[in-house]
Design an enzyme around this catalytic site. Structure first.
Site, PDB file in Angstrom:
ATOM      1  N   GLY A  13      -0.339   1.288  -1.553  1.00 54.47           N
ATOM      2  CA  GLY A  13      -1.374   1.721  -2.473  1.00 54.47           C
ATOM      3  C   GLY A  13      -1.178   1.113  -3.851  1.00 54.47           C
ATOM      4  O   GLY A  13      -1.447   1.740  -4.873  1.00 54.47           O
ATOM      5  N   SER A  15      -2.605  -1.562  -5.371  1.00 60.18           N
ATOM      6  CA  SER A  15      -3.610  -2.425  -5.992  1.00 60.18           C
ATOM      7  C   SER A  15      -4.332  -1.767  -7.159  1.00 60.18           C
ATOM      8  O   SER A  15      -5.016  -2.445  -7.925  1.00 60.18           O
ATOM      9  CB  SER A  15      -4.636  -2.876  -4.948  1.00 60.18           C
ATOM     10  OG  SER A  15      -5.375  -1.768  -4.453  1.00 60.18           O
ATOM     11  N   ASP A  64      -3.195  -0.433   6.608  1.00 63.21           N
ATOM     12  CA  ASP A  64      -3.728   0.906   6.797  1.00 63.21           C
ATOM     13  C   ASP A  64      -2.516   1.786   7.075  1.00 63.21           C
ATOM     14  O   ASP A  64      -1.954   1.749   8.175  1.00 63.21           O
ATOM     15  CB  ASP A  64      -4.703   0.939   7.976  1.00 63.21           C
ATOM     16  CG  ASP A  64      -5.178   2.345   8.314  1.00 63.21           C
ATOM     17  OD1 ASP A  64      -4.781   3.306   7.624  1.00 63.21           O
ATOM     18  OD2 ASP A  64      -5.929   2.484   9.307  1.00 63.21           O
ATOM     19  N   VAL A  65      -2.069   2.555   6.077  1.00 60.28           N
ATOM     20  CA  VAL A  65      -0.821   3.279   6.245  1.00 60.28           C
ATOM     21  C   VAL A  65      -0.912   4.376   7.297  1.00 60.28           C
ATOM     22  O   VAL A  65       0.116   4.873   7.765  1.00 60.28           O
ATOM     23  CB  VAL A  65      -0.322   3.878   4.906  1.00 60.28           C
ATOM     24  CG1 VAL A  65       0.017   2.786   3.914  1.00 60.28           C
ATOM     25  CG2 VAL A  65      -1.308   4.878   4.338  1.00 60.28           C
ATOM     26  N   TYR A 157      -5.200  18.489   0.120  1.00 59.99           N
ATOM     27  CA  TYR A 157      -4.414  17.526  -0.650  1.00 59.99           C
ATOM     28  C   TYR A 157      -3.076  18.145  -1.068  1.00 59.99           C
ATOM     29  O   TYR A 157      -2.007  17.538  -0.885  1.00 59.99           O
ATOM     30  CB  TYR A 157      -5.195  17.092  -1.881  1.00 59.99           C
ATOM     31  CG  TYR A 157      -4.419  16.237  -2.838  1.00 59.99           C
ATOM     32  CD1 TYR A 157      -4.187  14.890  -2.579  1.00 59.99           C
ATOM     33  CD2 TYR A 157      -3.906  16.771  -4.026  1.00 59.99           C
ATOM     34  CE1 TYR A 157      -3.464  14.101  -3.468  1.00 59.99           C
ATOM     35  CE2 TYR A 157      -3.193  15.992  -4.921  1.00 59.99           C
ATOM     36  CZ  TYR A 157      -2.965  14.656  -4.636  1.00 59.99           C
ATOM     37  OH  TYR A 157      -2.241  13.881  -5.516  1.00 59.99           O
ATOM     38  N   ALA A 159      -1.480  20.519   0.299  1.00 62.80           N
ATOM     39  CA  ALA A 159      -0.627  20.693   1.477  1.00 62.80           C
ATOM     40  C   ALA A 159       0.098  19.391   1.826  1.00 62.80           C
ATOM     41  O   ALA A 159       1.275  19.408   2.197  1.00 62.80           O
ATOM     42  CB  ALA A 159      -1.464  21.166   2.660  1.00 62.80           C
ATOM     43  N   LYS A 161       0.901  16.959  -0.265  1.00 60.66           N
ATOM     44  CA  LYS A 161       1.890  16.641  -1.292  1.00 60.66           C
ATOM     45  C   LYS A 161       3.136  17.515  -1.157  1.00 60.66           C
ATOM     46  O   LYS A 161       4.261  17.062  -1.391  1.00 60.66           O
ATOM     47  CB  LYS A 161       1.270  16.801  -2.682  1.00 60.66           C
ATOM     48  CG  LYS A 161       0.106  15.844  -2.951  1.00 60.66           C
ATOM     49  CD  LYS A 161       0.575  14.407  -3.130  1.00 60.66           C
ATOM     50  CE  LYS A 161       0.258  13.473  -2.033  1.00 60.66           C
ATOM     51  NZ  LYS A 161       0.651  12.077  -2.283  1.00 60.66           N
TER      52      LYS A 161
END
Length: 258
Positions: A13, A15, A64-65, A157, A159, A161
């Site tokens: 991520g 860029s 694409d992680v 989100y 959850a 993190k």
């Protein structure tokens, strides 16, 4: 002390936003930097901006992680370009808004796939190289949202993190014998492209809730990542460090000293 010129770093991520800030700090410090991102256009622009900031090489890799094989190919490209890998900054993440009452299965699956599965896959893809480094470093970009605070619309989100921190603690134990440290940075309100679109009034109101009186920059996150990546940080592992200008400290807005 704190020399990064011989280090090779992969930032997922990388860029834009916080990832771009992390990558730029490493590039300026002379490290070799590979940035992974989903879109070719974003990668090309970021590589052009970072190239020449320091003595190291800069590489862009599409990834694409949420896909294990894609992460393996990303790691292989970085290792091939640099002859090894010393640092993984697992930063890639998404933060769509979705109220709990209307959140769909697809929305929950997507954010878990990118933010949680993507962390696992990126780490797994880099493990052999980080072990071979002898001083491997894994740095996760978590958030104050979830582990410390909450925000409406971001239950999924938050959850993800918090899940990253659960992963970090056990991974730090498992990987310590290999000389690899695993730590997490918890950004607060950081001035990224998305926030700028909300206008000056919005930014000013956010700044008023922060004791430091200003939003952070992506480079603020990068500076901590750079320190955690050094050989001198070898005795720091399994730690979650907030970089938020004191945002989580006040009991209420009345506690902010102006």
């Amino acid at each position: 002390m704190f020399d990064l010129q011989s280090r090779s770093v992969l930032v997922t991520g990388g860029s834009k936003g916080i990832g771009r800030g992390i990558a730029s700090v490493f590039a300026k410090a002379g490290a070799n930097v590979a940035i992974g991102a989903r879109t070719a256009a974003g990668l090309d622009e970021a590589v052009a901006a970072l190239d020449g900031l320091g003595a190291g090489k800069v590489l862009g890799v599409r990834v694409d992680v949420s896909d294990r094989q894609s992460c393996a190919e990303m790691a292989a490209a970085a290792i091939d370009a640099f002859g090894g890998l010393d640092v993984l900054c697992a930063n890639a993440g998404i933060f769509p808004d979705a109220p709990l009452a209307t959140m769909t299965e697809e929305q929950l699956t997507e954010i878990m796939a990118v933010n949680v599965h993507g962390t696992f896959y990126a780490v797994q893809a880099c493990l052999d190289a980080l072990t071979a480094s002898g001083a491997g470093r894994i740095i996760l970009t978590s958030s104050i949202t979830g582990p410390i605070t909450g925000y409406p619309g971001w239950s999924h989100y938050g959850a993800t993190k918090a899940a990253q921190l659960g992963f970090m603690r056990t991974a730090a134990i498992e990987l310590a014998p290999k000389g690899i440290t695993v730590n997490a940075i918890l950004p607060g309100n950081i001035l990224t492209e998305g926030l700028l679109d909300n206008g000056e009034e919005y930014l000013a109101s956010m700044a008023r809730s922060i004791p430091a009186g200003a939003l952070g920059t992506p480079e603020d996150i990068g500076h901590l990542a750079a320190f955690l990546a050094t050989r001198e940080a070898a005795y720091i592992t399994g730690q979650a460090i907030a970089v938020d200008g004191g945002q989580v400290l006040p009991e209420s807005l009345d506690a902010i000293v102006t």
